[in-house]
Design a protein around this motif. Structure first.
Motif, PDB file in Angstrom:
ATOM      1  N   ARG A  23       0.832  -1.209   0.000  1.00  0.00           N
ATOM      2  CA  ARG A  23       0.000   0.000   0.000  1.00  0.00           C
ATOM      3  C   ARG A  23       0.860   1.250   0.000  1.00  0.00           C
ATOM      4  O   ARG A  23       0.578   2.215  -0.728  1.00  0.00           O
ATOM      5  CB  ARG A  23      -0.940   0.004   1.209  1.00  0.00           C
ATOM      6  CG  ARG A  23      -2.110  -0.919   1.047  1.00  0.00           C
ATOM      7  CD  ARG A  23      -3.273  -0.673   2.008  1.00  0.00           C
ATOM      8  NE  ARG A  23      -2.998   0.100   3.181  1.00  0.00           N
ATOM      9  CZ  ARG A  23      -3.019  -0.355   4.436  1.00  0.00           C
ATOM     10  NH1 ARG A  23      -3.280  -1.614   4.684  1.00  0.00           N
ATOM     11  NH2 ARG A  23      -2.777   0.453   5.458  1.00  0.00           N
ATOM     12  N   LEU A  24       1.907   1.264   0.808  1.00  0.00           N
ATOM     13  CA  LEU A  24       2.809   2.414   0.844  1.00  0.00           C
ATOM     14  C   LEU A  24       3.484   2.618  -0.509  1.00  0.00           C
ATOM     15  O   LEU A  24       3.578   3.745  -1.000  1.00  0.00           O
ATOM     16  CB  LEU A  24       3.865   2.229   1.930  1.00  0.00           C
ATOM     17  CG  LEU A  24       3.394   2.304   3.380  1.00  0.00           C
ATOM     18  CD1 LEU A  24       4.509   1.882   4.323  1.00  0.00           C
ATOM     19  CD2 LEU A  24       2.901   3.692   3.717  1.00  0.00           C
ATOM     20  N   LEU A  25       3.963   1.537  -1.101  1.00  0.00           N
ATOM     21  CA  LEU A  25       4.641   1.637  -2.396  1.00  0.00           C
ATOM     22  C   LEU A  25       3.701   2.122  -3.491  1.00  0.00           C
ATOM     23  O   LEU A  25       4.108   2.894  -4.363  1.00  0.00           O
ATOM     24  CB  LEU A  25       5.265   0.293  -2.778  1.00  0.00           C
ATOM     25  CG  LEU A  25       6.494  -0.103  -1.972  1.00  0.00           C
ATOM     26  CD1 LEU A  25       6.811  -1.576  -2.156  1.00  0.00           C
ATOM     27  CD2 LEU A  25       7.691   0.760  -2.359  1.00  0.00           C
ATOM     28  N   ASN A  26       2.464   1.698  -3.452  1.00  0.00           N
ATOM     29  CA  ASN A  26       1.494   2.129  -4.457  1.00  0.00           C
ATOM     30  C   ASN A  26       1.090   3.589  -4.273  1.00  0.00           C
ATOM     31  O   ASN A  26       0.786   4.271  -5.243  1.00  0.00           O
ATOM     32  CB  ASN A  26       0.266   1.228  -4.449  1.00  0.00           C
ATOM     33  CG  ASN A  26       0.569  -0.150  -5.005  1.00  0.00           C
ATOM     34  OD1 ASN A  26       1.464  -0.320  -5.828  1.00  0.00           O
ATOM     35  ND2 ASN A  26      -0.161  -1.139  -4.534  1.00  0.00           N
ATOM     36  N   ALA A  27       1.095   4.050  -3.033  1.00  0.00           N
ATOM     37  CA  ALA A  27       0.680   5.423  -2.750  1.00  0.00           C
ATOM     38  C   ALA A  27       1.783   6.427  -3.077  1.00  0.00           C
ATOM     39  O   ALA A  27       1.534   7.455  -3.709  1.00  0.00           O
ATOM     40  CB  ALA A  27       0.260   5.563  -1.293  1.00  0.00           C
ATOM     41  N   ASP A  28       2.999   6.153  -2.639  1.00  0.00           N
ATOM     42  CA  ASP A  28       4.123   7.063  -2.845  1.00  0.00           C
ATOM     43  C   ASP A  28       5.410   6.254  -2.743  1.00  0.00           C
ATOM     44  O   ASP A  28       5.929   6.008  -1.649  1.00  0.00           O
ATOM     45  CB  ASP A  28       4.109   8.178  -1.806  1.00  0.00           C
ATOM     46  CG  ASP A  28       5.173   9.241  -2.059  1.00  0.00           C
ATOM     47  OD1 ASP A  28       6.193   8.942  -2.714  1.00  0.00           O
ATOM     48  OD2 ASP A  28       4.983  10.380  -1.595  1.00  0.00           O
ATOM     49  N   ARG A  29       5.904   5.837  -3.881  1.00  0.00           N
ATOM     50  CA  ARG A  29       7.041   4.914  -3.946  1.00  0.00           C
ATOM     51  C   ARG A  29       8.279   5.439  -3.218  1.00  0.00           C
ATOM     52  O   ARG A  29       8.902   4.724  -2.445  1.00  0.00           O
ATOM     53  CB  ARG A  29       7.361   4.612  -5.409  1.00  0.00           C
ATOM     54  CG  ARG A  29       8.505   3.640  -5.597  1.00  0.00           C
ATOM     55  CD  ARG A  29       8.760   3.418  -7.086  1.00  0.00           C
ATOM     56  NE  ARG A  29       9.956   2.683  -7.302  1.00  0.00           N
ATOM     57  CZ  ARG A  29      10.044   1.362  -7.287  1.00  0.00           C
ATOM     58  NH1 ARG A  29       8.975   0.641  -7.046  1.00  0.00           N
ATOM     59  NH2 ARG A  29      11.191   0.754  -7.496  1.00  0.00           N
TER      60      ARG A  29
END
Length: 111
Positions: A23-29
């Protein structure tokens, strides 16, 4: 019986960690890579995992996440921070971010 309970909790923690990482990577890599202390290769790998792969990876008896510090001093400074409440969050963030990202090939870790 306790051992099985611990293994179940480790597996749940692993799955929660992997889902949060995705989720973190998809939101702001870039921010996610900074917070997770992972390099581009690990970020690509984590982001590419499907549900079955996540489950398989989470289903281990070892924690995939770990405290991201070589020593206890940064953690001790966060715990023993005498600063007023308004600045303590900022100070803690600086201390926790101070560990450099390991980018050596073969040394990529999920942390």
């Amino acid at each position: 019986m306790k051992s099985n309970e611990y293994l179940d909790e480790i597996r749940e923690m692993n799955l929660a960690y992997l889902l949060l990482a995705q989720r973190l990577l998809n939101a702001d890599r870039e921010e996610a890579m900074f917070r997770l202390k992972v390099d581009d290769v690990m970020a690509d790998f984590l982001a590419s995992l499907g549900a079955q792969q996540l489950s398989k990876l989470a289903n281990t008896n070892q924690l995939l996440c770990c405290l991201g510090h070589a020593g206890i001093e940064p953690l001790r400074q966060v715990v023993d921070n005498p600063r007023e409440q308004g600045l303590s969050h900022f100070h803690s963030s600086l201390l926790m971010a101070s560990r450099p990202l390991s980018t050596e090939e073969g040394d990529s870790r999920v942390e």
